[in-house]
Write a protein that holds these residues in place. Structure first.
Motif, PDB file in Angstrom:
ATOM      1  N   LEU A 168       0.831  -1.211   0.000  1.00 20.81           N
ATOM      2  CA  LEU A 168       0.000   0.000   0.000  1.00 20.81           C
ATOM      3  C   LEU A 168       0.863   1.257   0.000  1.00 20.81           C
ATOM      4  O   LEU A 168       0.547   2.243  -0.675  1.00 20.81           O
ATOM      5  CB  LEU A 168      -0.925   0.004   1.214  1.00 20.81           C
ATOM      6  CG  LEU A 168      -2.203  -0.823   1.108  1.00 20.81           C
ATOM      7  CD1 LEU A 168      -2.861  -0.963   2.470  1.00 20.81           C
ATOM      8  CD2 LEU A 168      -3.169  -0.191   0.109  1.00 20.81           C
ATOM      9  N   SER A 169       1.963   1.224   0.737  1.00 19.68           N
ATOM     10  CA  SER A 169       2.859   2.389   0.798  1.00 19.68           C
ATOM     11  C   SER A 169       3.470   2.684  -0.564  1.00 19.68           C
ATOM     12  O   SER A 169       3.755   3.841  -0.885  1.00 19.68           O
ATOM     13  CB  SER A 169       3.968   2.154   1.826  1.00 19.68           C
ATOM     14  OG  SER A 169       3.434   1.995   3.127  1.00 19.68           O
ATOM     15  N   GLN A 198      -0.083   4.134  -2.728  1.00 19.63           N
ATOM     16  CA  GLN A 198      -1.134   5.050  -2.296  1.00 19.63           C
ATOM     17  C   GLN A 198      -0.799   6.519  -2.503  1.00 19.63           C
ATOM     18  O   GLN A 198      -1.686   7.352  -2.657  1.00 19.63           O
ATOM     19  CB  GLN A 198      -1.505   4.772  -0.836  1.00 19.63           C
ATOM     20  CG  GLN A 198      -0.400   4.947   0.187  1.00 19.63           C
ATOM     21  CD  GLN A 198      -0.331   6.329   0.777  1.00 19.63           C
ATOM     22  OE1 GLN A 198      -1.317   7.054   0.785  1.00 19.63           O
ATOM     23  NE2 GLN A 198       0.853   6.696   1.264  1.00 19.63           N
ATOM     24  N   SER A 199       0.478   6.868  -2.545  1.00 23.35           N
ATOM     25  CA  SER A 199       0.836   8.282  -2.713  1.00 23.35           C
ATOM     26  C   SER A 199       0.571   8.790  -4.129  1.00 23.35           C
ATOM     27  O   SER A 199       0.586  10.003  -4.374  1.00 23.35           O
ATOM     28  CB  SER A 199       2.304   8.512  -2.340  1.00 23.35           C
ATOM     29  OG  SER A 199       3.146   7.701  -3.118  1.00 23.35           O
ATOM     30  N   VAL A 225      -2.269   8.452  -5.581  1.00 21.56           N
ATOM     31  CA  VAL A 225      -3.673   8.876  -5.591  1.00 21.56           C
ATOM     32  C   VAL A 225      -3.774  10.382  -5.407  1.00 21.56           C
ATOM     33  O   VAL A 225      -3.152  10.959  -4.515  1.00 21.56           O
ATOM     34  CB  VAL A 225      -4.453   8.147  -4.470  1.00 21.56           C
ATOM     35  CG1 VAL A 225      -5.865   8.707  -4.356  1.00 21.56           C
ATOM     36  CG2 VAL A 225      -4.499   6.661  -4.747  1.00 21.56           C
ATOM     37  N   ASN A 243      -9.463   5.771  -4.726  1.00 20.88           N
ATOM     38  CA  ASN A 243      -9.373   4.401  -4.241  1.00 20.88           C
ATOM     39  C   ASN A 243      -8.197   3.655  -4.841  1.00 20.88           C
ATOM     40  O   ASN A 243      -7.656   4.044  -5.882  1.00 20.88           O
ATOM     41  CB  ASN A 243     -10.657   3.645  -4.581  1.00 20.88           C
ATOM     42  CG  ASN A 243     -11.832   4.091  -3.722  1.00 20.88           C
ATOM     43  OD1 ASN A 243     -11.769   5.109  -3.054  1.00 20.88           O
ATOM     44  ND2 ASN A 243     -12.897   3.319  -3.725  1.00 20.88           N
ATOM     45  N   VAL A 244      -7.834   2.571  -4.187  1.00 21.63           N
ATOM     46  CA  VAL A 244      -6.847   1.640  -4.722  1.00 21.63           C
ATOM     47  C   VAL A 244      -7.602   0.439  -5.278  1.00 21.63           C
ATOM     48  O   VAL A 244      -8.561  -0.046  -4.673  1.00 21.63           O
ATOM     49  CB  VAL A 244      -5.826   1.227  -3.640  1.00 21.63           C
ATOM     50  CG1 VAL A 244      -6.502   0.575  -2.435  1.00 21.63           C
ATOM     51  CG2 VAL A 244      -4.754   0.313  -4.214  1.00 21.63           C
ATOM     52  N   ALA A 302      -2.976   1.997  -8.341  1.00 24.15           N
ATOM     53  CA  ALA A 302      -3.483   3.348  -8.066  1.00 24.15           C
ATOM     54  C   ALA A 302      -3.121   4.241  -9.246  1.00 24.15           C
ATOM     55  O   ALA A 302      -2.075   4.062  -9.881  1.00 24.15           O
ATOM     56  CB  ALA A 302      -2.882   3.910  -6.779  1.00 24.15           C
ATOM     57  N   ALA A 328      -7.928   4.674  -0.724  1.00 28.44           N
ATOM     58  CA  ALA A 328      -6.495   4.372  -0.586  1.00 28.44           C
ATOM     59  C   ALA A 328      -5.905   4.904   0.717  1.00 28.44           C
ATOM     60  O   ALA A 328      -5.242   4.173   1.458  1.00 28.44           O
ATOM     61  CB  ALA A 328      -5.732   4.932  -1.785  1.00 28.44           C
ATOM     62  N   LYS A 329      -6.106   6.176   1.002  1.00 25.05           N
ATOM     63  CA  LYS A 329      -5.473   6.787   2.173  1.00 25.05           C
ATOM     64  C   LYS A 329      -6.013   6.175   3.466  1.00 25.05           C
ATOM     65  O   LYS A 329      -5.247   5.863   4.381  1.00 25.05           O
ATOM     66  CB  LYS A 329      -5.701   8.307   2.180  1.00 25.05           C
ATOM     67  CG  LYS A 329      -5.282   9.030   0.904  1.00 25.05           C
ATOM     68  CD  LYS A 329      -3.787   9.039   0.702  1.00 25.05           C
ATOM     69  CE  LYS A 329      -3.409   9.897  -0.515  1.00 25.05           C
ATOM     70  NZ  LYS A 329      -1.974   9.834  -0.818  1.00 25.05           N
ATOM     71  N   HIS A 332      -4.844   2.545   3.885  1.00 27.15           N
ATOM     72  CA  HIS A 332      -3.441   2.556   4.294  1.00 27.15           C
ATOM     73  C   HIS A 332      -3.307   2.901   5.776  1.00 27.15           C
ATOM     74  O   HIS A 332      -2.541   2.265   6.515  1.00 27.15           O
ATOM     75  CB  HIS A 332      -2.662   3.556   3.438  1.00 27.15           C
ATOM     76  CG  HIS A 332      -1.218   3.694   3.803  1.00 27.15           C
ATOM     77  ND1 HIS A 332      -0.738   4.753   4.560  1.00 27.15           N
ATOM     78  CD2 HIS A 332      -0.141   2.906   3.537  1.00 27.15           C
ATOM     79  CE1 HIS A 332       0.564   4.614   4.735  1.00 27.15           C
ATOM     80  NE2 HIS A 332       0.954   3.508   4.126  1.00 27.15           N
TER      81      HIS A 332
END
Length: 364
Positions: A14-15, A18-19, A21, A32-33, A46, A71-72, A75
């Motif tokens: 995820l790390s 996610q950034s 997004v 979203n992811v 993403a 996503a955020k 995470h």
């Protein structure tokens, strides 16, 4: 969809994505992811429609399927869980149940059918080089890219595959940073690509020092792959300026300076500058360079740094951030200043394949 996997592995995955997004998107699903579970893997994607990040993590797949989760928030939830096994189950309404140890979350998602189709153009040219070398090259130049959106082609970093070399270049019109690395490839594969700064920053954030990275041109996209992450981004349209033209062909003085001493002196003297008076002066004199600044209503500062110099006295003003930016990323003991006069561009070099052109500021 139902999967069981290690919490740390899921958090790492995820790390990595996610950034990418965007927090400003007007399309809800782009916050979203995308999750796709099949064949013993959970694939996470993403995108902000310009840049796409894709990674995978091993998982025990109890029920294959696709869905999307914020996503955020997803995470943040996984980050707060204990280091144990995570059970993730998404129902037909795309509501996720997340269990780990004694913790339980329910998170509302959106159907994967709303997610945009991810780009996958056919690649034409591919280049491979060591991660460590690419990471150093990009760190040497990325800070010099423009943030002025009216000069869009300068908002990226040039990747120039020419003459058996990869040359990376960034400029904002007031400074230019360049790094080169020898690289073998057929002459027919030569290409210039302007990669957006966001993609380069994401790559730097995820690029380790071991292994190789593959850079593939694919129409108006570039795909950058490591063993843990795939980045796909649109290239910036337009022609990058002829950077060779702005590099001075000769100089009158070449001065060796101790990198850390110069960086520390500029940083200290810059403490008395402000946004309206954001300049420091380098006064070159016999065997010394004096770094000085004076700002009304704040104060003044000066510091002498010993150097081997016997040329004419010169006083040149620079933006202190522009001066220290390359000094922070280089790791060599010495840097070399090549100067012509007080109003001509200065050139900073190192004992690696690096070059930095910096324009002086006018002294009032």
């Amino acid at each position: 969809m139902k999967v069981t996997l290690n919490r740390d592995s899921l958090l790492d995955a995820l790390s990595r994505v996610q950034s990418v997004v965007s927090t400003k998107s007007t399309i809800p699903v782009l916050s979203n992811v995308l999750l796709e579970a099949e064949n013993g893997q959970l694939r996470l994607s993403a995108t902000d429609m310009e840049l796409t990040a894709v990674t995978s993590v091993e998982a025990e797949v109890g029920l294959a399927g696709r869905s999307t989760l914020p996503a955020k928030r997803f995470h943040s939830m996984i980050r707060e869980l204990p280091p144990s096994t995570v059970e993730l189950e998404v129902d037909d309404s795309h509501n996720a149940s997340i269990r780990c140890g004694g913790s339980y979350f329910k998170l509302m998602g959106l159907p994967a059918t709303e997610y945009p189709e991810l780009p996958d153009p056919e690649t034409k040219q591919s280049f491979r080089l060591e991660k460590e070398k690419l990471r150093f090259m990009l760190r040497c130049v990325q800070y010099a890219a423009s943030v002025d959106e009216t000069r869009f082609v300068l908002n990226g970093i040039l990747f120039s595959f020419k003459e058996q070399k990869l040359t990376t270049v960034a400029t904002d019109g007031r400074r230019l940073a360049l790094s080169e690395q020898e690289l073998e490839f057929p002459e027919s594969e030569e290409i210039d690509m302007v990669v957006p700064a966001k993609a380069v920053n994401e790559l730097l954030r995820n690029l380790g020092d071991e292994g190789e990275v593959e850079i593939s041109a694919a129409g108006n996209h570039v795909r950058i792959q490591t063993e843990t992450l795939t980045l796909m981004t649109k290239l910036i349209d337009g022609t990058f300026p002829n950077f060779r033209q702005v590099i001075p062909a000769s100089c009158n003085e070449r001065i060796a300076l101790e990198r850390e001493s110069l960086q520390a002196a500029v940083r200290r003297v810059a403490l008395v500058t402000n946004e309206q008076s954001n300049s420091i002066k380098l006064h070159f004199m016999e065997n010394a360079v004096e770094v000085l600044s004076s700002t009304p209503d704040i104060g003044e500062a000066n510091e002498k740094v010993p150097v081997k110099y016997s040329g004419p006295e010169m006083t040149i003003a620079y933006n202190p951030e522009f001066l220290t930016a390359p000094l922070r990323v280089l790791d060599s003991d010495e840097v070399y200043f090549e100067l012509t006069d007080e109003m001509s561009p200065g050139v900073m070099k190192s004992d690696v394949s690096f070059l930095y052109v910096i324009m002086p500021m006018r002294i009032q």
